[in-house]
Design a protein around this motif. Structure first.
Motif, mmCIF file in Angstrom:
data_model
loop_
_atom_site.group_PDB
_atom_site.id
_atom_site.type_symbol
_atom_site.label_atom_id
_atom_site.label_comp_id
_atom_site.label_asym_id
_atom_site.label_seq_id
_atom_site.Cartn_x
_atom_site.Cartn_y
_atom_site.Cartn_z
ATOM 1 N N GLU A 24 -11.335 -0.358 2.866
ATOM 2 C CA GLU A 24 -11.539 0.188 3.144
ATOM 3 C C GLU A 24 -12.341 0.694 4.641
ATOM 4 O O GLU A 24 -11.556 1.763 4.771
ATOM 5 C CB GLU A 24 -13.488 0.485 2.430
ATOM 6 C CG GLU A 24 -13.890 2.111 2.409
ATOM 7 C CD GLU A 24 -14.677 2.291 1.962
ATOM 8 O OE1 GLU A 24 -15.758 3.498 1.742
ATOM 9 O OE2 GLU A 24 -15.364 1.381 1.316
ATOM 10 N N ILE A 28 0.430 -1.097 0.177
ATOM 11 C CA ILE A 28 0.105 0.274 -0.308
ATOM 12 C C ILE A 28 0.842 1.597 -0.322
ATOM 13 O O ILE A 28 1.513 1.414 0.987
ATOM 14 C CB ILE A 28 -1.310 -0.110 1.486
ATOM 15 C CG1 ILE A 28 -1.835 -1.771 1.285
ATOM 16 C CG2 ILE A 28 -1.801 0.952 1.091
ATOM 17 C CD1 ILE A 28 -2.586 -1.272 2.557
ATOM 18 N N ALA A 66 -8.534 0.664 6.281
ATOM 19 C CA ALA A 66 -7.892 2.174 5.896
ATOM 20 C C ALA A 66 -8.291 3.532 6.414
ATOM 21 O O ALA A 66 -6.784 3.879 6.853
ATOM 22 C CB ALA A 66 -7.902 2.165 4.202
ATOM 23 N N ALA A 80 -3.397 6.593 2.672
ATOM 24 C CA ALA A 80 -4.668 8.122 2.387
ATOM 25 C C ALA A 80 -5.703 7.964 1.342
ATOM 26 O O ALA A 80 -5.987 8.857 1.284
ATOM 27 C CB ALA A 80 -4.032 9.383 2.345
ATOM 28 N N GLN A 81 -4.832 6.995 -0.214
ATOM 29 C CA GLN A 81 -5.965 6.718 -1.202
ATOM 30 C C GLN A 81 -6.799 5.931 -0.463
ATOM 31 O O GLN A 81 -6.470 5.122 0.167
ATOM 32 C CB GLN A 81 -4.367 6.539 -2.310
ATOM 33 C CG GLN A 81 -3.314 7.587 -2.667
ATOM 34 C CD GLN A 81 -4.146 8.941 -3.163
ATOM 35 O OE1 GLN A 81 -4.882 8.772 -4.059
ATOM 36 N NE2 GLN A 81 -3.628 9.912 -2.791
ATOM 37 N N PRO A 82 -7.977 5.598 -1.593
ATOM 38 C CA PRO A 82 -9.256 4.666 -1.428
ATOM 39 C C PRO A 82 -8.499 3.330 -1.740
ATOM 40 O O PRO A 82 -7.404 2.886 -2.430
ATOM 41 C CB PRO A 82 -9.492 5.109 -3.268
ATOM 42 C CG PRO A 82 -9.722 6.544 -2.848
ATOM 43 C CD PRO A 82 -8.233 6.951 -3.331
ATOM 44 N N GLN A 83 -8.717 2.614 -1.003
ATOM 45 C CA GLN A 83 -8.442 1.284 -0.538
ATOM 46 C C GLN A 83 -9.825 0.277 -0.624
ATOM 47 O O GLN A 83 -9.651 -0.018 0.729
ATOM 48 C CB GLN A 83 -7.455 1.135 1.050
ATOM 49 C CG GLN A 83 -6.224 1.962 0.827
ATOM 50 C CD GLN A 83 -5.587 0.877 -0.331
ATOM 51 O OE1 GLN A 83 -5.187 -0.156 -1.139
ATOM 52 N NE2 GLN A 83 -4.222 2.530 -0.796
ATOM 53 N N ASP A 86 0.290 4.042 -0.264
ATOM 54 C CA ASP A 86 -0.721 5.706 0.334
ATOM 55 C C ASP A 86 -1.935 5.037 0.914
ATOM 56 O O ASP A 86 -2.702 4.963 -0.018
ATOM 57 C CB ASP A 86 -0.514 7.074 -0.867
ATOM 58 C CG ASP A 86 -0.589 8.152 0.037
ATOM 59 O OD1 ASP A 86 -0.734 7.800 0.681
ATOM 60 O OD2 ASP A 86 -0.787 8.760 -0.712
ATOM 61 N N SER A 97 2.368 4.431 4.765
ATOM 62 C CA SER A 97 2.296 3.238 3.712
ATOM 63 C C SER A 97 2.401 2.078 4.549
ATOM 64 O O SER A 97 3.341 1.861 5.343
ATOM 65 C CB SER A 97 3.263 4.116 3.047
ATOM 66 O OG SER A 97 4.774 3.859 3.537
ATOM 67 N N ARG A 148 -5.342 5.087 9.141
ATOM 68 C CA ARG A 148 -4.521 6.723 9.008
ATOM 69 C C ARG A 148 -4.237 7.355 9.937
ATOM 70 O O ARG A 148 -3.480 7.715 10.686
ATOM 71 C CB ARG A 148 -5.380 7.216 7.875
ATOM 72 C CG ARG A 148 -4.967 6.901 6.155
ATOM 73 C CD ARG A 148 -5.543 8.273 5.426
ATOM 74 N NE ARG A 148 -7.485 8.040 5.338
ATOM 75 C CZ ARG A 148 -8.008 7.190 4.825
ATOM 76 N NH1 ARG A 148 -8.044 6.016 4.223
ATOM 77 N NH2 ARG A 148 -9.247 7.419 4.584
ATOM 78 N N PRO A 204 3.641 8.164 3.930
ATOM 79 C CA PRO A 204 3.168 7.361 2.580
ATOM 80 C C PRO A 204 4.160 7.587 1.341
ATOM 81 O O PRO A 204 5.558 8.437 1.457
ATOM 82 C CB PRO A 204 2.342 8.903 1.626
ATOM 83 C CG PRO A 204 1.863 9.083 3.191
ATOM 84 C CD PRO A 204 3.686 9.395 3.917
ATOM 85 N N GLY A 205 4.440 6.624 0.602
ATOM 86 C CA GLY A 205 5.462 6.021 -0.618
ATOM 87 C C GLY A 205 6.579 6.248 0.083
ATOM 88 O O GLY A 205 7.594 5.536 -0.694
#
Length: 231
Positions: free
Chosen positions: A105, A94, A108, A98-101, A96, A118, A112, A141-142
């Motif tokens: 869902e 994963i 995630a 913060a991005q849709p998972q 990020d 990540s 956060r 993230p990343g």
């Protein structure tokens, strides 16, 4: 990533893991080594699923147990699904949180709040056994690039072999201790009641079966209290 340097680190890791004195020590060292060896990794842990329950086998970093507990409560999450071999996957990433998972869902959204930016993970397995999922966490993230899938697989492969070896040694040690305990308990009963070896063993086995207690535990009770194994 400098793959030559990483390969050297894996060689050192293999020796360190094989030098551990128990299965738990090996598990703990795997988690700690992941944090030390993988760039960007802030925490790491090993999660297994036992009878549908998420179980933290090892953790390095407070966030690990919080994440494992959350996935167990929700019955979903990347570590939870990987440990169950859902869809046959052996690795996840994963980039990020913060991005849709869509797949995870609910997890995630809560992850956060735990400060997870990540995640990545890889199954710990050999040809004959799955040990659980090795999961790596980063606050930002990343943190884990595409290369992490290869790096994680290499780390997990070394770890799984060492873990299988540690479990074999642990099982052999346990078997030796069990035989010694039973042998001593039999000797006590033989001396006290003038029993044969077969009869003394039959007494231990009968108590074990009647009271649903492991034979080793019955033997240890006789050794510790030097009394007849009646419950």
């Amino acid at each position: 990533m400098d793959w030559r340097e990483y390969a050297e680190q894996m060689a050192l890791l293999a020796r360190d893991l094989l030098a551990q004195g128990s299965v738990q020590a090996t598990l703990d060292e795997i988690a700690a080594s992941a944090v030390k060896l993988v760039d960007g990794c802030d925490a790491a842990g090993i999660l297994a699923v036992r009878k549908g329950r998420a179980v933290t086998l090892a953790s390095c970093g407070d966030i690990v147990q919080d994440s494992d507990r959350l996935q167990g409560e929700l019955g979903e999450g990347p570590c939870y699904d990987l440990a169950r071999r859902k869809d046959g996957e052996r690795v996840y990433r994963i980039a990020d949180m913060a991005q849709p998972q869509p797949t995870w869902e609910r997890f995630a959204a809560q992850a956060r709040k735990l400060g997870i930016g990540s995640m990545t993970g890889v199954l710990l397995y050999t040809d004959s056994e799955d040990f659980g999922a090795l999961n790596l966490y980063a606050c930002r993230p990343g943190a884990f690039s595409k290369d992490i899938e290869t790096a994680g697989w290499l780390l997990a492969s070394h770890a799984a072999v060492a873990l299988a070896d540690a479990r074999t040694i642990d099982q052999l040690q346990h078997a030796m201790e069990t035989r010694a305990a039973i042998g001593e308990a039999m000797g006590i009963l033989m001396e006290r009641h003038q029993l044969s070896g077969d009869d003394a063993f039959s007494v231990l086995r009968r108590v074990s079966q009647e009271h649903n207690i492991k034979l080793r535990d019955v033997a240890q009770k006789v050794r510790a209290e030097r009394t007849d194994p009646a419950v």
